[in-house]
Design an enzyme around this catalytic site. Structure first.
Site, PDB file in Angstrom:
ATOM      1  N   ALA A  91       0.537 -34.899  64.836  1.00 28.79           N
ATOM      2  CA  ALA A  91      -0.800 -35.480  64.655  1.00 28.79           C
ATOM      3  C   ALA A  91      -0.743 -37.002  64.535  1.00 28.79           C
ATOM      4  CB  ALA A  91      -1.461 -34.886  63.414  1.00 28.79           C
ATOM      5  N   GLU A 116       7.148 -44.278  59.995  1.00 26.50           N
ATOM      6  CA  GLU A 116       7.968 -43.091  60.221  1.00 26.50           C
ATOM      7  C   GLU A 116       9.285 -43.235  59.470  1.00 26.50           C
ATOM      8  OE1 GLU A 116       9.979 -39.900  60.923  1.00 26.50           O
ATOM      9  OE2 GLU A 116       7.874 -40.020  61.538  1.00 26.50           O
ATOM     10  N   ALA A 117       9.623 -42.232  58.669  1.00 27.00           N
ATOM     11  CA  ALA A 117      10.842 -42.302  57.860  1.00 27.00           C
ATOM     12  C   ALA A 117      12.103 -42.235  58.707  1.00 27.00           C
ATOM     13  CB  ALA A 117      10.847 -41.166  56.836  1.00 27.00           C
ATOM     14  N   HIS A 153       7.088 -22.407  60.809  1.00 25.34           N
ATOM     15  CA  HIS A 153       5.639 -22.633  60.882  1.00 25.34           C
ATOM     16  C   HIS A 153       5.031 -22.846  59.499  1.00 25.34           C
ATOM     17  CE1 HIS A 153       5.976 -20.035  64.777  1.00 25.34           C
ATOM     18  NE2 HIS A 153       6.400 -21.276  64.962  1.00 25.34           N
TER      19      HIS A 153
END
Length: 545
Positions: free
Chosen positions: A14, A34-35, A472
């Site tokens: 996303a 972003e890590a 999931h």
């Protein structure tokens, strides 16, 4: 620059979409944190490279769940992407939306604008479908190419014929009007390379001057002024890195996924007050549902030895592997271009209800005992079965105030009796699918759990012993109306009781879709972009039954 209009935490399925859509307006500035590293790792882009990225700490958080009774006291791996593209850069590429009733169920829970007719335009917007499919349901101009598997195998063909012999119809498009049926899988692979959201959305947008992407930026805290989120504190380079604050003039948007988004909220003082005080974290905003409602798909697998045919196991070793590598890099069909699963099958556990609650996957390969990243030495095939809509609920909870320590992840697999009964039906049907007449020439005996395992108790014991996640994880910042006391965000994905803060990822899902989650997460990203930009929602697509 330390101030932007929007600060997005997490460049996953996303987050990459939001970065693209929000920065399309040149008057808007966007910072994406972003890590992990950039998506340069070669195994990200080779489809079969998932075998490596599944266990590679350089691009994977390598989380593990807490032991539980129904996992036989085992910790189950919970890999999550840690690179540009997030889990879309390390997953099994499968494109599976789910069923109409999944999203109609979201709307029926009080989430306005989230019924199937409402979300279908956003599914279509993400998708560049290459292959069969009705245009009512399928998108042709989106950023994410969705293709059919172009590598057929006699075992897969026999499995499909075997399923048909049991009354399961061949379905050319399980992402179309009806999901039930059996077919080769659809996947996000194009031009022999993985189609992650980093490739499909972020890379084209990174040319824009108003989009700043910072990698190796581990978010440690949401910054607040009263009840308004004003920015993010992050550490550049990890635990001993440079601490930096970046501020958002309009909104902070969490896209860290079902594990990282609730953990960051908790570390920032947003969550269950009792949990936070026990961790020594000051309560910024009481919201008991943060980290709760975790669900995941849990799958036992049947494996069988193969005769009269090769399987992928032999093609992935020695001189044959070199041959497959040569074919891949010269543009030919090769096992390096494959997903972990080749055939998908959707069916039901109860002939009376017929509520499409079972999913099966088949592949002409088998893994070493209990390991999902190493192929077996001898020819084999595998079928996995799982309940599509699990009732068992778990949690994500920070262990302490340290932002670099993994949280406790407890899915509580099979804790609900309904899940066990549906799973048993799936296991019994999986065994029948392996022993159909079309597969008989290739079936050389069941390896696991073995023909001696027959009773319900024995089958459940096998599920405890070797069942695994299907990766999931969802639901830990659940979307819901005011009447839902465990809801974390409203139907605009705004965090309840706070300003300037949204969550946009799989954690907002109220209930589990009958599907792998990447397609739905991308849909959420597209729909959220319209909300954030104040655009009218896409016109619902009215469907006839």
């Amino acid at each position: 620059m330390t101030s932007f209009d929007y600060v997005i935490v997490g460049a996953g399925s996303a987050g990459c979409i939001l970065a693209n859509r929000l920065s399309a307006d040149p008057s808007v500035t966007v910072c994406l944190l972003e890590a992990g590293p950039p998506d340069y790792h070669p195994m990200i882009h080779i489809p079969a490279g998932f075998m490596k990225t599944l266990v590679d700490p350089s691009v994977n958080w390598l989380y593990e769940s807490e032991p539980s009774y129904w996992t036989g006291g085992r910790s189950i791996a919970a890999p999550r992407g840690k690179t540009l593209g997030g889990s879309s850069s390390i997953n099994g590429h499968i494109y599976n939306r789910g069923q109409r009733l999944d999203f109609d169920g979201w709307a029926q829970r009080g989430n306005r604008g989230w019924g199937y007719a409402d979300v279908l335009p956003y599914f279509k917007r993400t998708e560049h479908r290459i292959g069969e499919g009705e245009d009512t349901f399928r998108g042709r101009e989106g950023n994410m190419a969705v293709t059919d598997i172009d590598w057929q195998h006699p075992l897969c063909d026999a499995f499909i014929k075997g399923a048909e012999s049991l009354g399961i119809p061949h379905n050319k498009d399980y992402n179309g009007k009806i999901q039930e049926g059996v077919s080769y899988a659809q996947r996000t692979i194009y031009g022999r390379r993985r189609m992650s959201t980093a490739r499909g959305y972020l890379r084209p947008a990174m040319k824009r001057k108003n989009l700043t992407v910072r990698t190796h930026a581990h978010a440690t805290k949401i910054l607040f002024e009263g009840k308004k989120a004003t920015g993010i504190r992050y550490s550049e380079g990890g635990r001993h890195g440079i601490v930096t604050d970046v501020f958002a003039r309009r909104e902070v948007i969490l896209c860290g996924g079902a594990v990282n988004s609730p953990q960051l909220l908790q570390l920032s003082g947003v969550g269950d007050p009792e949990l936070l005080r026990g961790l020594g974290i000051d309560v910024q905003h009481a919201l008991p549902g943060v980290g709760e409602n975790l669900r995941d798909h849990y799958a036992p697998r049947f494996t069988a030895r193969v005769k009269n045919s090769n399987s992928i196991n032999e093609l992935a070793r020695g001189p044959r592997l070199w041959g497959e590598i040569f074919k891949y890099f010269t543009g030919q069909k090769s096992i390096l271009g494959l997903s972990p699963t080749l055939v998908y099958c959707f069916w039901h556990s109860n002939e009376t209800a017929r509520n499409s609650d079972l999913q099966f996957t088949f592949t002409p390969a088998s893994y070493k005992q209990g390991v999902q990243s190493k192929l077996d030495d001898l020819p084999g095939m595998t079928i996995a079965s799982w309940q599509q809509r699990p009732e068992s609920i778990g949690y994500i909870r920070a262990r302490n105030a340290d932002p670099f320590e993994a949280p406790a992840i407890q899915p509580n697999y099979l804790a609900d009796e309904t899940d066990r009964q549906v799973l048993l039906s799936g296991m019994k049907l999986a065994r029948r699918l392996l022993q159909t007449e079309p597969l008989k020439p290739y079936f050389d005996g069941e390896l696991y759990p073995g023909p001696g395992v027959q009773s319900d108790d024995e089958l459940l014991a096998a599920a405890r012993e070797r069942g695994t996640t299907t990766f999931h994880l969802m639901g830990t910042c659940r979307m819901g109306p005011d009447s839902d006391k465990t809801a974390v965000v409203d139907d605009q994905l705004k965090v309840r009781g706070l300003e300037g803060l949204r969550v946009v990822d799989a954690s907002i899902m109220p209930t589990m879709p009958s599907a792998n989650l990447n397609a739905s997460t991308m849909m959420i990203g597209e729909k959220a972009a319209d909300m954030i930009l104040g655009k009218p929602s896409a016109e619902p697509i009215a469907l006839q039954d």
